[in-house]
Design a protein around this motif. Sequence first.
Motif, short mmCIF file in Angstrom:
data_model
loop_
_atom_site.label_atom_id
_atom_site.label_comp_id
_atom_site.label_asym_id
_atom_site.label_seq_id
_atom_site.Cartn_x
_atom_site.Cartn_y
_atom_site.Cartn_z
N ASP A 1 55.80 25.11 1.54
CA ASP A 1 55.46 25.20 -0.08
C ASP A 1 54.84 24.42 -1.33
O ASP A 1 54.85 24.45 -2.04
CB ASP A 1 56.97 25.65 -0.47
CG ASP A 1 57.24 27.28 1.21
OD1 ASP A 1 56.14 27.48 1.46
OD2 ASP A 1 58.50 27.35 1.07
N ALA A 2 55.25 23.41 -0.78
CA ALA A 2 55.09 22.55 -2.15
C ALA A 2 54.11 22.32 -2.29
O ALA A 2 53.03 22.31 -3.35
CB ALA A 2 55.65 20.87 -2.01
N GLN A 3 52.44 22.47 -1.21
CA GLN A 3 51.54 22.31 -1.18
C GLN A 3 50.76 23.32 -1.77
O GLN A 3 49.75 23.02 -2.43
CB GLN A 3 51.22 21.92 0.04
CG GLN A 3 49.54 21.03 -0.70
CD GLN A 3 48.82 21.60 1.06
OE1 GLN A 3 49.58 21.53 2.31
NE2 GLN A 3 47.41 21.48 0.92
N ARG A 4 51.57 24.26 -1.95
CA ARG A 4 51.30 25.79 -1.93
C ARG A 4 51.30 25.15 -3.68
O ARG A 4 50.69 26.78 -4.04
CB ARG A 4 51.51 26.79 -0.78
CG ARG A 4 51.42 27.79 -2.28
CD ARG A 4 51.97 29.38 -0.75
NE ARG A 4 52.89 29.41 -1.15
CZ ARG A 4 54.45 29.58 -1.97
NH1 ARG A 4 54.10 30.05 -2.90
NH2 ARG A 4 55.66 29.69 -1.52
N LEU A 5 52.29 24.97 -3.94
CA LEU A 5 52.88 25.48 -5.29
C LEU A 5 52.13 24.55 -6.58
O LEU A 5 52.85 24.14 -8.01
CB LEU A 5 54.13 25.36 -5.36
CG LEU A 5 54.37 26.68 -4.51
CD1 LEU A 5 56.21 26.68 -4.82
CD2 LEU A 5 54.89 27.88 -5.72
N GLY A 6 51.49 22.93 -6.02
CA GLY A 6 50.81 22.16 -6.70
C GLY A 6 52.03 20.69 -6.66
O GLY A 6 52.01 20.36 -7.58
N ARG A 7 53.59 20.78 -5.87
CA ARG A 7 54.27 19.82 -6.02
C ARG A 7 54.21 18.83 -5.34
O ARG A 7 53.42 18.93 -4.79
CB ARG A 7 55.28 21.28 -6.19
CG ARG A 7 55.43 21.68 -6.53
CD ARG A 7 57.14 21.83 -7.76
NE ARG A 7 56.71 22.59 -8.94
CZ ARG A 7 58.22 23.18 -9.29
NH1 ARG A 7 59.14 22.70 -8.80
NH2 ARG A 7 58.39 23.89 -10.25
N PRO A 8 54.69 17.96 -5.41
CA PRO A 8 55.09 16.77 -4.49
C PRO A 8 55.56 16.78 -3.47
O PRO A 8 56.31 17.59 -3.28
CB PRO A 8 55.67 15.44 -5.39
CG PRO A 8 56.06 16.49 -6.25
CD PRO A 8 55.69 17.62 -6.89
N PRO A 9 54.56 16.49 -2.05
CA PRO A 9 55.98 16.50 -0.81
C PRO A 9 57.41 15.47 -0.76
O PRO A 9 56.95 14.37 -1.54
CB PRO A 9 54.84 15.83 0.37
CG PRO A 9 54.05 14.67 -0.50
CD PRO A 9 53.43 15.36 -1.92
N ILE A 10 57.85 16.00 0.34
CA ILE A 10 58.80 15.10 0.04
C ILE A 10 59.34 14.38 2.10
O ILE A 10 58.41 14.99 2.56
CB ILE A 10 60.30 15.88 0.10
CG1 ILE A 10 60.99 16.92 0.70
CG2 ILE A 10 60.13 16.15 -1.66
CD1 ILE A 10 61.81 17.11 1.10
N SER A 11 60.33 13.64 1.67
CA SER A 11 60.24 13.04 3.25
C SER A 11 61.87 12.77 3.73
O SER A 11 62.48 11.93 2.86
CB SER A 11 59.21 11.55 3.17
OG SER A 11 59.66 10.97 5.03
N LEU A 12 62.25 13.98 4.75
CA LEU A 12 63.51 13.45 5.06
C LEU A 12 63.21 12.34 5.90
O LEU A 12 64.32 12.06 6.46
CB LEU A 12 64.24 15.09 5.57
CG LEU A 12 63.94 16.13 4.51
CD1 LEU A 12 64.22 17.67 5.54
CD2 LEU A 12 64.56 16.05 3.45
N ILE A 13 62.95 12.94 6.59
CA ILE A 13 62.37 11.61 7.69
C ILE A 13 60.94 11.30 7.81
O ILE A 13 60.55 11.60 8.49
CB ILE A 13 62.41 12.28 9.39
CG1 ILE A 13 64.18 12.81 9.49
CG2 ILE A 13 62.80 11.01 10.45
CD1 ILE A 13 65.05 13.33 10.72
N ASN A 14 60.74 10.27 7.11
CA ASN A 14 59.43 9.25 7.33
C ASN A 14 58.86 9.00 9.02
O ASN A 14 59.69 9.00 9.36
CB ASN A 14 59.58 8.39 6.52
CG ASN A 14 60.28 7.09 6.59
OD1 ASN A 14 60.13 6.00 7.89
ND2 ASN A 14 60.45 6.87 6.03
N SER A 15 57.55 8.76 9.26
CA SER A 15 56.96 8.03 10.53
C SER A 15 57.48 6.65 11.10
O SER A 15 58.11 7.29 12.44
CB SER A 15 55.91 7.72 9.93
OG SER A 15 55.05 6.77 8.52
#
Length: 73
Positions: free
Chosen positions: A15-29
């Motif tokens: 949804d963030a990508q679709r809205l042009g917003r930055p991604p979030i990380s709840l759990i990173n790699s």
Amino acid sequence: MLEQVLVIQKQVNQDAQRLGRPPISLINSEELARIHELIELKTYPDKWDGTEPHGDERFNEVLPDGSIQPLLF
């Protein structure tokens, strides 16, 4: 539970990508790799047996002196 968090993270980021917003990380790699490592070692969840209370349960308050304030209602 891990899968649920990862699904939520994926949905939010789509949804963030679709809205042009930055991604979030709840759990990173790095965190995900460590969780998988602990699961493989059978140390995560740490000695959980499935009988633990859930986050939506209310508890008596334990005061700093060790006394217990029971729930009144």
